[in-house]
Scaffold this active site. Sequence first.
Site, PDB file in Angstrom:
ATOM      1  N   GLY A 167       1.909   3.150   2.226  1.00 33.66           N
ATOM      2  CA  GLY A 167       2.932   3.177   3.286  1.00 33.66           C
ATOM      3  C   GLY A 167       4.216   2.489   2.838  1.00 33.66           C
ATOM      4  N   HIS A 168       4.058   1.329   2.184  1.00 30.27           N
ATOM      5  CA  HIS A 168       5.242   0.625   1.673  1.00 30.27           C
ATOM      6  C   HIS A 168       5.950   1.467   0.600  1.00 30.27           C
ATOM      7  CE1 HIS A 168       2.765  -3.019   2.889  1.00 30.27           C
ATOM      8  NE2 HIS A 168       3.899  -3.242   3.522  1.00 30.27           N
ATOM      9  N   LEU A 176      -2.610   3.042   7.410  1.00 29.24           N
ATOM     10  CA  LEU A 176      -2.649   2.092   6.297  1.00 29.24           C
ATOM     11  C   LEU A 176      -2.013   0.779   6.728  1.00 29.24           C
ATOM     12  CD1 LEU A 176      -1.819   4.184   3.097  1.00 29.24           C
ATOM     13  CD2 LEU A 176      -3.991   3.865   4.298  1.00 29.24           C
ATOM     14  N   ARG A 202      -3.696  -5.377   6.537  1.00 28.33           N
ATOM     15  CA  ARG A 202      -4.837  -6.021   7.205  1.00 28.33           C
ATOM     16  C   ARG A 202      -6.138  -5.241   7.039  1.00 28.33           C
ATOM     17  NH1 ARG A 202      -2.831 -10.349  10.542  1.00 28.33           N
ATOM     18  NH2 ARG A 202      -0.582 -10.289  10.421  1.00 28.33           N
ATOM     19  N   GLN A 219       6.905 -16.068  11.619  1.00 26.48           N
ATOM     20  CA  GLN A 219       6.411 -15.024  12.529  1.00 26.48           C
ATOM     21  C   GLN A 219       4.896 -15.087  12.753  1.00 26.48           C
ATOM     22  OE1 GLN A 219       7.830 -11.832   9.728  1.00 26.48           O
ATOM     23  NE2 GLN A 219       6.027 -10.736  10.433  1.00 26.48           N
ATOM     24  N   GLY A 272       8.526   0.971   8.750  1.00 20.58           N
ATOM     25  CA  GLY A 272       7.459   1.882   9.154  1.00 20.58           C
ATOM     26  C   GLY A 272       7.350   1.968  10.669  1.00 20.58           C
ATOM     27  N   HIS A 330       0.861  -1.183   0.000  1.00 16.75           N
ATOM     28  CA  HIS A 330       0.000   0.000   0.000  1.00 16.75           C
ATOM     29  C   HIS A 330       0.903   1.240   0.000  1.00 16.75           C
ATOM     30  CE1 HIS A 330       0.984   0.193   4.240  1.00 16.75           C
ATOM     31  NE2 HIS A 330       0.473  -1.013   4.441  1.00 16.75           N
ATOM     32  N   GLN A 365       8.227  -3.653  16.622  1.00 17.74           N
ATOM     33  CA  GLN A 365       9.082  -4.313  15.623  1.00 17.74           C
ATOM     34  C   GLN A 365      10.286  -3.437  15.288  1.00 17.74           C
ATOM     35  OE1 GLN A 365       7.726  -6.563  11.990  1.00 17.74           O
ATOM     36  NE2 GLN A 365       8.197  -4.644  10.954  1.00 17.74           N
ATOM     37  N   ASP A 372       4.617  -0.276  13.100  1.00 19.29           N
ATOM     38  CA  ASP A 372       5.001  -1.445  13.899  1.00 19.29           C
ATOM     39  C   ASP A 372       6.091  -0.999  14.874  1.00 19.29           C
ATOM     40  OD1 ASP A 372       3.394  -3.612  12.596  1.00 19.29           O
ATOM     41  OD2 ASP A 372       4.474  -2.866  10.858  1.00 19.29           O
TER      42      ASP A 372
HETATM   43  O1  PAF Z   1       6.616  -5.677   8.837  1.00 18.07           O
HETATM   44  C1  PAF Z   1       6.611  -6.654   8.057  1.00 18.07           C
HETATM   45  O2  PAF Z   1       6.014  -6.636   6.985  1.00 18.07           O
HETATM   46  C2  PAF Z   1       7.343  -7.910   8.461  1.00 18.07           C
HETATM   47  O3  PAF Z   1       7.278  -8.124   9.833  1.00 18.07           O
HETATM   48  C3  PAF Z   1       8.805  -7.938   7.969  1.00 18.07           C
HETATM   49  C4  PAF Z   1       9.629  -6.827   8.614  1.00 18.07           C
HETATM   50  C5  PAF Z   1       8.846  -7.782   6.462  1.00 18.07           C
HETATM   51  C6  PAF Z   1       9.464  -9.263   8.349  1.00 18.07           C
HETATM   52  O4  PAF Z   1       8.789 -10.339   7.789  1.00 18.07           O
END
Ligand code: PAF
Length: 281
Positions: free
Chosen positions: A36-37, A185, A188, A61, A148, A34, A154, A151
């Site tokens: 954001g990416h 965004l 999900r 994960q 981003g 999206h 993360q 997360d």
């Molecule tokens: O944020 C994500 O999309 C995932 O956790 C990542 C960093 C690509 C690792 O699989």
Amino acid sequence: MPLISEITKLRATINNWRRQGLRIGFVPTMGNLHAGHLQLVHTARLHCDKVVVSIFVNPLQFDRASDLSAYPRTLTQDCERLAGLADAIFTPTPELMYPEGQQQQTRVIVPGISQVLEGALRPGHFDGVSTVVCKLFNLVQPDVACFGEKDYQQLALIRKMVSDLNMPLDIISQPTVRADSGLALSSRNGYLTTSELAQAPELAATMNALAERITQGERDFATLVNDASARLNGRGFTTDAIDIVDAHTLLPITERTQAVVILMAAFLGKARLIDNRVVSL
Ligand code: PAF
């Protein structure tokens, strides 16, 4: 723009760029891209000559098999969106990433941060993230990797892994990209029905109301969390977790805390939505 699914081809491409003295930026994703990416790809481009995007739905994960199988896979559209933006797309398979199977895979575990908050709710999730990100960094060997801020935990986990393991790259973060409604965004969001999509901005609205109360001096964090949870539950959500913790350590607030982060997670229909906001004290 080459689509690369073999390690030898990826290494040859990277080595060729390195020989030319080019800087390499990297954006790891699980696809279903999206805005954001795409913003992350733009940021990587600002700092580097070449940008690699990985698209890999990482089984390590996911704590629920149903979540893994339901995760949207949209490679054709993703490639279209990346055309002219990325220089290579790395699309490994689970067999390429985990040739001896997931059980036999050496893990990278970031102590502390991987076990609290979201990590406590989803045991093993962050070990899967740190392991795959470490492997991807070793494969792509980027100078810069972009993540981003949506997360939040993360991002903190990856920064600690990079620092603890002296990985030779810079992590650059990008503020959460939002729809006009305020909704963060997320891949999900695609799980939401039309009526849920109309309700979804309430997550950010509740978080902003919380932030406002903290800014105005309220410090009874338990009450703030209860109020926010009741507000969400009364408006169609099922609150999973609301935490207000030290923005730097992600640990409980102390008298030394200078800024807090509000971390929100709530179910709306089939989607588990998350959001966060940092507030200075
Ligand atoms: O944020 C994500 O999309 C995932 O956790 C990542 C960093 C690509 C690792 O699989």
